[in-house]
Design an enzyme around this catalytic site. Structure first.
Site, PDB file in Angstrom:
ATOM      1  N   HIS A   1       0.818  -1.229   0.000  1.00  0.00           N
ATOM      2  CA  HIS A   1       0.000   0.000   0.000  1.00  0.00           C
ATOM      3  C   HIS A   1       0.846   1.272   0.000  1.00  0.00           C
ATOM      4  O   HIS A   1       0.359   2.331   0.375  1.00  0.00           O
ATOM      5  CB  HIS A   1      -0.940   0.022   1.223  1.00  0.00           C
TER       6      HIS A   1
ATOM      7  N   CYS B   1       4.713  14.489  -6.142  1.00  0.00           N
ATOM      8  CA  CYS B   1       3.985  15.465  -6.950  1.00  0.00           C
ATOM      9  C   CYS B   1       3.315  14.717  -8.101  1.00  0.00           C
ATOM     10  O   CYS B   1       3.988  14.063  -8.891  1.00  0.00           O
ATOM     11  CB  CYS B   1       4.947  16.521  -7.500  1.00  0.00           C
TER      12      CYS B   1
ATOM     13  N   CYS C   1       4.903  16.323 -11.701  1.00  0.00           N
ATOM     14  CA  CYS C   1       6.292  16.138 -12.155  1.00  0.00           C
ATOM     15  C   CYS C   1       6.964  14.938 -11.505  1.00  0.00           C
ATOM     16  O   CYS C   1       8.129  14.660 -11.784  1.00  0.00           O
ATOM     17  CB  CYS C   1       7.111  17.401 -11.924  1.00  0.00           C
TER      18      CYS C   1
ATOM     19  N   THR D   1      -3.491  -9.156  10.769  1.00  0.00           N
ATOM     20  CA  THR D   1      -4.315  -8.681   9.650  1.00  0.00           C
ATOM     21  C   THR D   1      -5.670  -9.372   9.645  1.00  0.00           C
ATOM     22  O   THR D   1      -5.778 -10.564   9.921  1.00  0.00           O
ATOM     23  CB  THR D   1      -3.559  -8.828   8.301  1.00  0.00           C
TER      24      THR D   1
ATOM     25  N   ASN E   1      -2.326 -13.528  15.810  1.00  0.00           N
ATOM     26  CA  ASN E   1      -3.343 -12.487  15.995  1.00  0.00           C
ATOM     27  C   ASN E   1      -4.026 -12.745  17.338  1.00  0.00           C
ATOM     28  O   ASN E   1      -4.283 -13.892  17.679  1.00  0.00           O
ATOM     29  CB  ASN E   1      -4.384 -12.562  14.847  1.00  0.00           C
TER      30      ASN E   1
ATOM     31  N   ALA F   1       1.484  -9.809  18.661  1.00  0.00           N
ATOM     32  CA  ALA F   1       2.611 -10.042  17.751  1.00  0.00           C
ATOM     33  C   ALA F   1       3.952 -10.007  18.496  1.00  0.00           C
ATOM     34  O   ALA F   1       4.817 -10.856  18.261  1.00  0.00           O
ATOM     35  CB  ALA F   1       2.589  -8.987  16.650  1.00  0.00           C
TER      36      ALA F   1
HETATM   37  P1  NAD Z   1      -6.078  -4.930   9.357  1.00  0.00           P
HETATM   38  O1  NAD Z   1      -6.510  -5.956   8.429  1.00  0.00           O
HETATM   39  O2  NAD Z   1      -4.727  -4.392   9.218  1.00  0.00           O
HETATM   40  O3  NAD Z   1      -6.368  -5.501  10.902  1.00  0.00           O
HETATM   41  C1  NAD Z   1      -5.755  -5.282  12.084  1.00  0.00           C
HETATM   42  C2  NAD Z   1      -5.604  -6.680  12.775  1.00  0.00           C
HETATM   43  O4  NAD Z   1      -4.631  -6.587  13.802  1.00  0.00           O
HETATM   44  C3  NAD Z   1      -6.867  -7.257  13.443  1.00  0.00           C
HETATM   45  O5  NAD Z   1      -7.075  -8.573  12.990  1.00  0.00           O
HETATM   46  C4  NAD Z   1      -6.522  -7.288  14.945  1.00  0.00           C
HETATM   47  O6  NAD Z   1      -7.109  -8.362  15.657  1.00  0.00           O
HETATM   48  C5  NAD Z   1      -5.022  -7.428  14.870  1.00  0.00           C
HETATM   49  N1  NAD Z   1      -4.296  -6.996  16.069  1.00  0.00           N
HETATM   50  C6  NAD Z   1      -4.630  -6.047  16.981  1.00  0.00           C
HETATM   51  N2  NAD Z   1      -3.680  -5.950  17.922  1.00  0.00           N
HETATM   52  C7  NAD Z   1      -2.707  -6.836  17.593  1.00  0.00           C
HETATM   53  C8  NAD Z   1      -1.470  -7.188  18.162  1.00  0.00           C
HETATM   54  N3  NAD Z   1      -1.027  -6.611  19.289  1.00  0.00           N
HETATM   55  N4  NAD Z   1      -0.727  -8.163  17.575  1.00  0.00           N
HETATM   56  C9  NAD Z   1      -1.160  -8.757  16.436  1.00  0.00           C
HETATM   57  N5  NAD Z   1      -2.337  -8.463  15.848  1.00  0.00           N
HETATM   58  C10 NAD Z   1      -3.095  -7.505  16.414  1.00  0.00           C
HETATM   59  O7  NAD Z   1      -7.136  -3.874   9.265  1.00  0.00           O
HETATM   60  P2  NAD Z   1      -7.194  -2.346   9.449  1.00  0.00           P
HETATM   61  O8  NAD Z   1      -6.618  -1.934  10.754  1.00  0.00           O
HETATM   62  O9  NAD Z   1      -8.594  -2.024   9.157  1.00  0.00           O
HETATM   63  O10 NAD Z   1      -6.282  -1.723   8.285  1.00  0.00           O
HETATM   64  C11 NAD Z   1      -6.724  -1.510   6.996  1.00  0.00           C
HETATM   65  C12 NAD Z   1      -5.569  -1.212   6.105  1.00  0.00           C
HETATM   66  O11 NAD Z   1      -4.912  -0.007   6.521  1.00  0.00           O
HETATM   67  C13 NAD Z   1      -4.534  -2.284   6.132  1.00  0.00           C
HETATM   68  O12 NAD Z   1      -3.947  -2.349   4.881  1.00  0.00           O
HETATM   69  C14 NAD Z   1      -3.563  -1.759   7.150  1.00  0.00           C
HETATM   70  O13 NAD Z   1      -2.286  -2.322   7.040  1.00  0.00           O
HETATM   71  C15 NAD Z   1      -3.598  -0.253   6.875  1.00  0.00           C
HETATM   72  N6  NAD Z   1      -3.232   0.442   8.105  1.00  0.00           N
HETATM   73  C16 NAD Z   1      -1.913   0.620   8.305  1.00  0.00           C
HETATM   74  C17 NAD Z   1      -1.478   1.154   9.492  1.00  0.00           C
HETATM   75  C18 NAD Z   1       0.005   1.272   9.669  1.00  0.00           C
HETATM   76  O14 NAD Z   1       0.712   1.547   8.689  1.00  0.00           O
HETATM   77  N7  NAD Z   1       0.493   1.033  10.892  1.00  0.00           N
HETATM   78  C19 NAD Z   1      -2.400   1.558  10.486  1.00  0.00           C
HETATM   79  C20 NAD Z   1      -3.766   1.394  10.228  1.00  0.00           C
HETATM   80  C21 NAD Z   1      -4.166   0.808   9.022  1.00  0.00           C
END
Ligand code: NAD
Length: 246
Positions: free
Chosen positions: A120, A128, A131, A190, A215, A234
């Protein structure tokens, strides 16, 4: 923590000729970055529409106010946690081929991981649209919104995938290659709800990979494609895996 399942996972990783990790927002929760969905999720506070590409193009200032708060004021102080470091350690020991991450927080790279496929994109670059000049957030004054290109004054866009935008071509190709080659696929933090990213582990499973999932809660994968479900945070599970691997 289930001892038997942990040993099984460690055995599978040690025996695998090609292991790939696939990470979501959950891996960064213990670095202080909330996920989008669920309790404490960012969508409880912000409107997801602000990250829609059409909304951004039409109302860049409105969009940028939210983007700055979430991704720059907030993300910039986050540091990699034990789970990010553990993946970097596995790569160093040649036990991990690559990480495919849905995250845009740059924390895998900050932990020292070398092969990171950014499905992502990444928030630590601004681009930009006219450019293609790229800027780092700290080269710009983000108190003056929206930030503009120093060459042609166009509104800059963070180099991550907005809702309604396609996945970067190279990330798509590389993650497909990884999922087709993997013997073990490690899913960390995830939900499996975000498309098309959610299809990547399914492709690995179809090609015969063993799926190890970490998870605290069951995801859409758990009952469907997961072989070994390590229920927990995690950081705790990854620390235990690295300790057992040695
Ligand atoms: P996601 O699919 O990334 O889900 C988050 C998951 O993390 C859930 O299943 C939850 O149970 C699990 N979780 C919560 N705490 C945890 C822990 N301590 N250890 C392991 N797992 C844990 O869904 P989203 O949050 O809706 O994100 C949507 C999209 O946006 C994804 O592509 C995500 O990567 C991105 N996003 C990125 C960030 C970032 O860059 N840190 C933050 C928010 C969302």
């Amino acid at each position: 923590m289930d001892d038997v399942l942990l040993d099984k996972a460690v055995k599978a990783i040690n025996a695998s000729a090609h292991t790939t990790a696939f990470t979501g927002a959950g891996i960064s929760v213990e670095s202080g970055i909330p996920p989008f969905r669920g309790p404490g999720g960012l969508w409880n506070k912000y409107n997801p529409e602000t990250l829609d590409i059409d909304f951004f193009n039409e109302y860049p200032l409105e969009s940028w106010k939210v983007i700055k708060e979430i991704f720059y004021d907030f993300f910039s102080s986050a540091k990699p946690n034990m789970a990010h470091h553990a993946l970097a350690h596995l790569e160093e020991k040649a036990l991990l081929s690559a990480i495919i991450t849905q995250n845009i927080d740059n924390l895998h790279q900050a932990a020292g991981s070398k092969k990171v496929i950014e499905y992502h994109g990444n928030s630590q670059k601004l681009i930009c649209p006219h450019c293609n000049n790229k800027f780092k957030p700290d080269e710009l004054n983000l108190n003056d919104l929206p930030p503009r290109c120093q060459a042609d004054n166009s509104v800059l866009k963070p180099d991550f995938v907005f809702f309604g935008e396609p996945i970067p071509g190279m990330a798509h190709i590389l993650s497909k290659e990884e999922s087709q080659s993997a013997e073990v696929f490690l899913l960390i933090g995830t939900t499996g709800e975000v498309m098309p990213a959610a299809m990547v582990p399914r492709l690995a499973k179809d090609r015969g990979a063993s799926i190890i999932e970490i998870n605290p809660k069951e995801s859409l994968y758990t009952k469907d494609i997961t072989d070994i479900f390590l229920q927990g945070k995690a950081t705790e599970i990854m620390e235990e895996i690295v300790t057992r691997i040695g």
